[in-house]
Motif scaffolding. Structure first.
Motif, PDB file in Angstrom:
ATOM      1  N   ILE A  17       0.836  -1.203   0.000  1.00  5.63           N
ATOM      2  CA  ILE A  17       0.000   0.000   0.000  1.00  5.63           C
ATOM      3  C   ILE A  17       0.872   1.256   0.000  1.00  5.63           C
ATOM      4  CG2 ILE A  17      -1.772   1.286   1.263  1.00  5.63           C
ATOM      5  CD1 ILE A  17      -2.756  -1.331  -0.007  1.00  5.63           C
ATOM      6  N   ASP A  18       1.968   1.213   0.769  1.00 12.85           N
ATOM      7  CA  ASP A  18       2.885   2.362   0.795  1.00 12.85           C
ATOM      8  C   ASP A  18       3.481   2.618  -0.584  1.00 12.85           C
ATOM      9  OD1 ASP A  18       2.447   2.742   3.483  1.00 12.85           O
ATOM     10  OD2 ASP A  18       4.205   1.586   4.126  1.00 12.85           O
ATOM     11  N   GLU A  19       3.833   1.549  -1.304  1.00 11.73           N
ATOM     12  CA  GLU A  19       4.388   1.702  -2.657  1.00 11.73           C
ATOM     13  C   GLU A  19       3.358   2.325  -3.595  1.00 11.73           C
ATOM     14  OE1 GLU A  19       7.321   0.975  -4.176  1.00 11.73           O
ATOM     15  OE2 GLU A  19       8.409   0.173  -2.442  1.00 11.73           O
ATOM     16  N   LEU A  20       2.111   1.868  -3.484  1.00 17.18           N
ATOM     17  CA  LEU A  20       1.045   2.436  -4.320  1.00 17.18           C
ATOM     18  C   LEU A  20       0.873   3.922  -4.039  1.00 17.18           C
ATOM     19  CD1 LEU A  20      -1.621  -0.422  -4.068  1.00 17.18           C
ATOM     20  CD2 LEU A  20      -0.375   0.250  -6.131  1.00 17.18           C
ATOM     21  N   LYS A  21       0.924   4.307  -2.770  1.00 18.04           N
ATOM     22  CA  LYS A  21       0.756   5.715  -2.408  1.00 18.04           C
ATOM     23  C   LYS A  21       1.902   6.567  -2.939  1.00 18.04           C
ATOM     24  CE  LYS A  21      -2.094   5.111   1.730  1.00 18.04           C
ATOM     25  NZ  LYS A  21      -2.162   5.229   3.213  1.00 18.04           N
ATOM     26  N   GLU A  22       3.124   5.997  -2.916  1.00 22.21           N
ATOM     27  CA  GLU A  22       4.274   6.736  -3.447  1.00 22.21           C
ATOM     28  C   GLU A  22       4.124   7.010  -4.937  1.00 22.21           C
ATOM     29  OE1 GLU A  22       8.161   5.315  -2.579  1.00 22.21           O
ATOM     30  OE2 GLU A  22       7.766   5.089  -0.437  1.00 22.21           O
ATOM     31  N   LEU A  23       3.421   6.102  -5.633  1.00 19.15           N
ATOM     32  CA  LEU A  23       3.173   6.302  -7.068  1.00 19.15           C
ATOM     33  C   LEU A  23       1.975   7.210  -7.320  1.00 19.15           C
ATOM     34  CD1 LEU A  23       3.830   2.728  -8.541  1.00 19.15           C
ATOM     35  CD2 LEU A  23       5.228   4.768  -8.854  1.00 19.15           C
ATOM     36  N   GLY A  24       1.324   7.659  -6.243  1.00 26.52           N
ATOM     37  CA  GLY A  24       0.238   8.629  -6.398  1.00 26.52           C
ATOM     38  C   GLY A  24      -1.146   8.040  -6.568  1.00 26.52           C
ATOM     39  N   ILE A  25      -1.359   6.824  -6.079  1.00 25.80           N
ATOM     40  CA  ILE A  25      -2.684   6.219  -6.239  1.00 25.80           C
ATOM     41  C   ILE A  25      -3.733   6.983  -5.421  1.00 25.80           C
ATOM     42  CG2 ILE A  25      -2.527   4.567  -4.316  1.00 25.80           C
ATOM     43  CD1 ILE A  25      -3.821   2.507  -6.278  1.00 25.80           C
ATOM     44  N   ASP A  70      -2.038 -10.063 -11.259  1.00 24.97           N
ATOM     45  CA  ASP A  70      -2.255 -11.192 -12.156  1.00 24.97           C
ATOM     46  C   ASP A  70      -3.278 -10.780 -13.214  1.00 24.97           C
ATOM     47  OD1 ASP A  70      -1.802 -13.684 -13.183  1.00 24.97           O
ATOM     48  OD2 ASP A  70      -2.867 -14.785 -11.652  1.00 24.97           O
ATOM     49  N   GLU A  71      -4.370 -11.506 -13.361  1.00 22.63           N
ATOM     50  CA  GLU A  71      -5.394 -11.142 -14.353  1.00 22.63           C
ATOM     51  C   GLU A  71      -6.593 -10.438 -13.721  1.00 22.63           C
ATOM     52  OE1 GLU A  71      -4.939 -11.461 -17.609  1.00 22.63           O
ATOM     53  OE2 GLU A  71      -2.935 -12.260 -17.110  1.00 22.63           O
ATOM     54  N   PHE A  72      -6.506 -10.103 -12.435  1.00 22.86           N
ATOM     55  CA  PHE A  72      -7.628  -9.517 -11.714  1.00 22.86           C
ATOM     56  C   PHE A  72      -7.444  -7.997 -11.587  1.00 22.86           C
ATOM     57  CE2 PHE A  72      -7.511 -13.914 -10.518  1.00 22.86           C
ATOM     58  CZ  PHE A  72      -8.853 -14.287 -10.417  1.00 22.86           C
ATOM     59  N   GLU A  73      -8.517  -7.250 -11.817  1.00 19.63           N
ATOM     60  CA  GLU A  73      -8.521  -5.813 -11.650  1.00 19.63           C
ATOM     61  C   GLU A  73      -9.585  -5.426 -10.617  1.00 19.63           C
ATOM     62  OE1 GLU A  73      -9.014  -3.774 -15.324  1.00 19.63           O
ATOM     63  OE2 GLU A  73      -7.161  -4.533 -16.228  1.00 19.63           O
ATOM     64  N   PHE A  74      -9.257  -4.442  -9.766  1.00 20.27           N
ATOM     65  CA  PHE A  74     -10.243  -3.959  -8.786  1.00 20.27           C
ATOM     66  C   PHE A  74      -9.942  -2.511  -8.457  1.00 20.27           C
ATOM     67  CE2 PHE A  74      -6.900  -6.478  -6.800  1.00 20.27           C
ATOM     68  CZ  PHE A  74      -6.375  -5.602  -5.853  1.00 20.27           C
ATOM     69  N   GLU A  75     -10.920  -1.830  -7.909  1.00 18.32           N
ATOM     70  CA  GLU A  75     -10.775  -0.431  -7.553  1.00 18.32           C
ATOM     71  C   GLU A  75     -10.143  -0.292  -6.177  1.00 18.32           C
ATOM     72  OE1 GLU A  75     -14.573   1.440  -7.879  1.00 18.32           O
ATOM     73  OE2 GLU A  75     -14.465   1.608 -10.067  1.00 18.32           O
ATOM     74  N   TYR A  76      -9.302   0.733  -6.069  1.00 24.39           N
ATOM     75  CA  TYR A  76      -8.572   0.956  -4.818  1.00 24.39           C
ATOM     76  C   TYR A  76      -9.346   1.937  -3.938  1.00 24.39           C
ATOM     77  CZ  TYR A  76      -5.081   2.928  -1.648  1.00 24.39           C
ATOM     78  OH  TYR A  76      -4.399   3.387  -0.538  1.00 24.39           O
ATOM     79  N   TYR A  77      -9.484   1.580  -2.656  1.00 21.77           N
ATOM     80  CA  TYR A  77     -10.031   2.489  -1.646  1.00 21.77           C
ATOM     81  C   TYR A  77      -9.211   2.301  -0.367  1.00 21.77           C
ATOM     82  CZ  TYR A  77     -13.995   3.367  -4.671  1.00 21.77           C
ATOM     83  OH  TYR A  77     -14.773   3.744  -5.752  1.00 21.77           O
ATOM     84  N   ASP A  78      -8.708   3.411   0.157  1.00 19.84           N
ATOM     85  CA  ASP A  78      -7.835   3.342   1.338  1.00 19.84           C
ATOM     86  C   ASP A  78      -8.663   3.036   2.591  1.00 19.84           C
ATOM     87  OD1 ASP A  78      -5.722   3.439   2.992  1.00 19.84           O
ATOM     88  OD2 ASP A  78      -5.263   5.552   2.679  1.00 19.84           O
ATOM     89  N   ASP A  90      -8.214   7.052  -4.353  1.00 19.02           N
ATOM     90  CA  ASP A  90      -9.434   6.244  -4.278  1.00 19.02           C
ATOM     91  C   ASP A  90     -10.118   6.214  -5.632  1.00 19.02           C
ATOM     92  OD1 ASP A  90      -8.935   5.808  -1.660  1.00 19.02           O
ATOM     93  OD2 ASP A  90     -10.572   7.045  -0.870  1.00 19.02           O
ATOM     94  N   GLY A  91     -10.519   4.992  -6.034  1.00 20.48           N
ATOM     95  CA  GLY A  91     -11.208   4.826  -7.312  1.00 20.48           C
ATOM     96  C   GLY A  91     -10.291   4.409  -8.452  1.00 20.48           C
ATOM     97  N   ASP A  92      -8.950   4.518  -8.244  1.00 23.17           N
ATOM     98  CA  ASP A  92      -8.015   4.088  -9.291  1.00 23.17           C
ATOM     99  C   ASP A  92      -8.033   2.562  -9.409  1.00 23.17           C
ATOM    100  OD1 ASP A  92      -7.264   6.633  -9.884  1.00 23.17           O
ATOM    101  OD2 ASP A  92      -5.383   6.597  -8.742  1.00 23.17           O
ATOM    102  N   THR A  93      -7.611   2.067 -10.583  1.00 28.61           N
ATOM    103  CA  THR A  93      -7.631   0.629 -10.864  1.00 28.61           C
ATOM    104  C   THR A  93      -6.292  -0.016 -10.510  1.00 28.61           C
ATOM    105  OG1 THR A  93      -9.218   0.930 -12.661  1.00 28.61           O
ATOM    106  CG2 THR A  93      -7.985  -1.139 -12.637  1.00 28.61           C
ATOM    107  N   VAL A  94      -6.371  -1.119  -9.782  1.00 29.51           N
ATOM    108  CA  VAL A  94      -5.192  -1.914  -9.423  1.00 29.51           C
ATOM    109  C   VAL A  94      -5.321  -3.279 -10.085  1.00 29.51           C
ATOM    110  CG1 VAL A  94      -3.913  -3.009  -7.544  1.00 29.51           C
ATOM    111  CG2 VAL A  94      -4.910  -0.734  -7.209  1.00 29.51           C
ATOM    112  N   LYS A  95      -4.209  -3.785 -10.621  1.00 24.87           N
ATOM    113  CA  LYS A  95      -4.221  -5.090 -11.293  1.00 24.87           C
ATOM    114  C   LYS A  95      -3.193  -6.013 -10.646  1.00 24.87           C
ATOM    115  CE  LYS A  95      -3.796  -7.306 -15.847  1.00 24.87           C
ATOM    116  NZ  LYS A  95      -3.511  -7.093 -17.281  1.00 24.87           N
TER     117      LYS A  95
END
Length: 427
Positions: A402-410, A419-427, A412-417
């Motif tokens: 989660i810290d790595e995602l935040k450093e990249l500027g993620i 493997d083959e699964f995609e879902f929306e990010y909410y902190d 709420d509502g952005d898409t995270v992938k």
């Protein structure tokens, strides 16, 4: 066919998945979780077989997979551990990681063995996730992946004494005369394309293993003329017999021959150049060799190197040469024993990849998480269960994802992938 090098891919078994199960006995109406753990995946072990002399078995089969562990079962029953896969190799096999060149194992004598790729641990069943606030966990953990790597097998023949020198100086003839080996002997270059072994027995009852190393040439340390393949077999020898054509039939200077071969040894490995040497001045049965022999002795005996005048064709001087070699070999072995620096005593460690290693990067508007541990976590998650989702998020936070995602500027509502699964990010 003699094969002394092979590259193979190894994949250890995956651990079995933990089970999601609950007690359903007729008299236990509120039975708790009872999912058992998965079994361990099979490891890949390499073991010395003294009956083998070549890596021929690995010439055509390049991929070796150990079995996966069995999944966990109901009633707290563990899955069965998978059998280990054992690969047999000849004595003197060195194993390197192809990617880094690091030595993983050096298997010298019969019975030596090493785990090269470890099987994955079994996943935990849902019985492990019961707590005071989570009475009926409906998720379990998938088994860990086993190690997967590509290795290089190199065979370094086990010999006490090595015969070295330019092509066509008489090494194979010497081997055929003093041992029961039957190497191919003919009057042209590179008759010997693979090392040959034989056992020398002196008149005093001593014996040792003698190897005829194929002829070296200038540039051998760079691989010219299959130099690397030939030089590899010199490394384990304790003593070298440097055979020189003192008759100069190839119109070369015997002293220059000696210096050139030693330069190749030094450039390949300084340790090789430091090995004790005895010079066998061969073909002394031919006319007009006295001047060359005298000059060779004067130059080399200044360096403390003993020179024996021999003729492999007529057996002249061979008995004296090998009686001296046997005596010298005992001295060398005693020095090695006293210094306690034998190569096989070293402990080699192969550094396993961090099982929690992951990477996070962004492609277009999607944040992509990669790594075996996050894939394993994903496939362990029951997305219909709030408990399971909570555990999923907890592990991602704990491992720094989660810290790595935040450093990249993620946001709420952005898409995270994953493997083959995609879902929306909410902190």
């Amino acid at each position: 066919m003699f094969v002394d090098k092979a590259i193979i891919n190894l994949k250890a078994g995956k651990g079995g998945n933990g089970a999601v199960a609950f007690r359903r006995e007729i008299y236990v109406p509120a039975g708790g979780p009872s999912g058992g753990d998965g079994g361990k995946g099979g490891s890949i072990i390499v073991e010395v077989d003294e009956g083998m002399r070549t890596l021929m078995d690995f010439r055509y089969k390049k991929h070796y997979h150990a079995e996966n562990g069995e999944d966990g079962k109901n009633k707290n029953m563990y899955g069965k551990d998978a059998e280990d896969l054992v690969l047999k190799v000849p004595p003197g096999t060195l194993i390197r990681d192809e990617k880094t060149g690091a030595v993983i194992a050096d298997l010298v004598k019969g019975g030596d063995k090493k785990i090269i790729a470890r099987g994955g641990k079994g996943g935990k069943g849902n019985i492990h996730f019961k707590s005071s606030t989570r009475q009926a966990p409906n998720f379990a953990i998938a088994g860990e992946y086993g190690d997967e790597l590509t290795v290089v097998l190199e065979l370094k023949m086990i010999a006490d004494v090595g015969l070295i020198g330019f092509p066509n100086v008489g090494k194979s003839t010497i081997l055929s005369v003093v041992t029961s080996a039957n190497p191919k002997v003919a009057d042209y270059h590179f008759t010997t394309l693979t090392p040959n072994l034989g056992v020398v027995k002196t008149k005093y009852g001593d014996s040792f293993v003698l190897a005829d190393i194929p002829g070296l040439i200038e540039g051998a340390h760079q691989g010219v003329g299959l130099g690397h393949e030939f030089l590899r077999h010199v490394e384990r020898t304790k003593l070298l017999i440097h055979v020189i054509d003192v008759a100069a039939l190839e119109r070369r200077n015997p002293i220059e021959d000696f210096n050139k071969i030693n330069e190749e040894l030094k450039l390949y490995s300084p340790k090789l150049a430091d090995k004790p040497q005895i010079v066998a001045a061969n073909k002394t049965d031919l006319p007009e060799v006295d001047e060359n022999l005298k000059a060779l002795k004067i130059n080399l005996e200044k360096l403390g190197i003993k020179v024996f005048a021999i003729s492999a064709a007529t057996n002249k001087g061979l008995e004296d040469l090998f009686t001296y070699v046997s005596k010298k070999l005992k001295e060398v072995e005693e020095d090695i024993k006293n210094n306690e620096i034998e190569e096989e005593e070293k402990i080699y460690q192969y550094e396993k990849e961090d099982k929690y290693r992951f990477t996070v990067h962004k492609e277009d508007d999607i944040f992509i998480i990669e790594g075996k541990f996050v894939e394993r976590l994903l496939h362990s998650t029951n997305f219909d269960s709030m408990d399971s989702l909570s555990y999923f998020q907890k592990v991602l936070r704990k491992r720094g994802v989660i810290d790595e995602l935040k450093e990249l500027g993620i946001k709420d509502g952005d898409t995270v992938k994953i493997d083959e699964f995609e879902f929306e990010y909410y902190d």
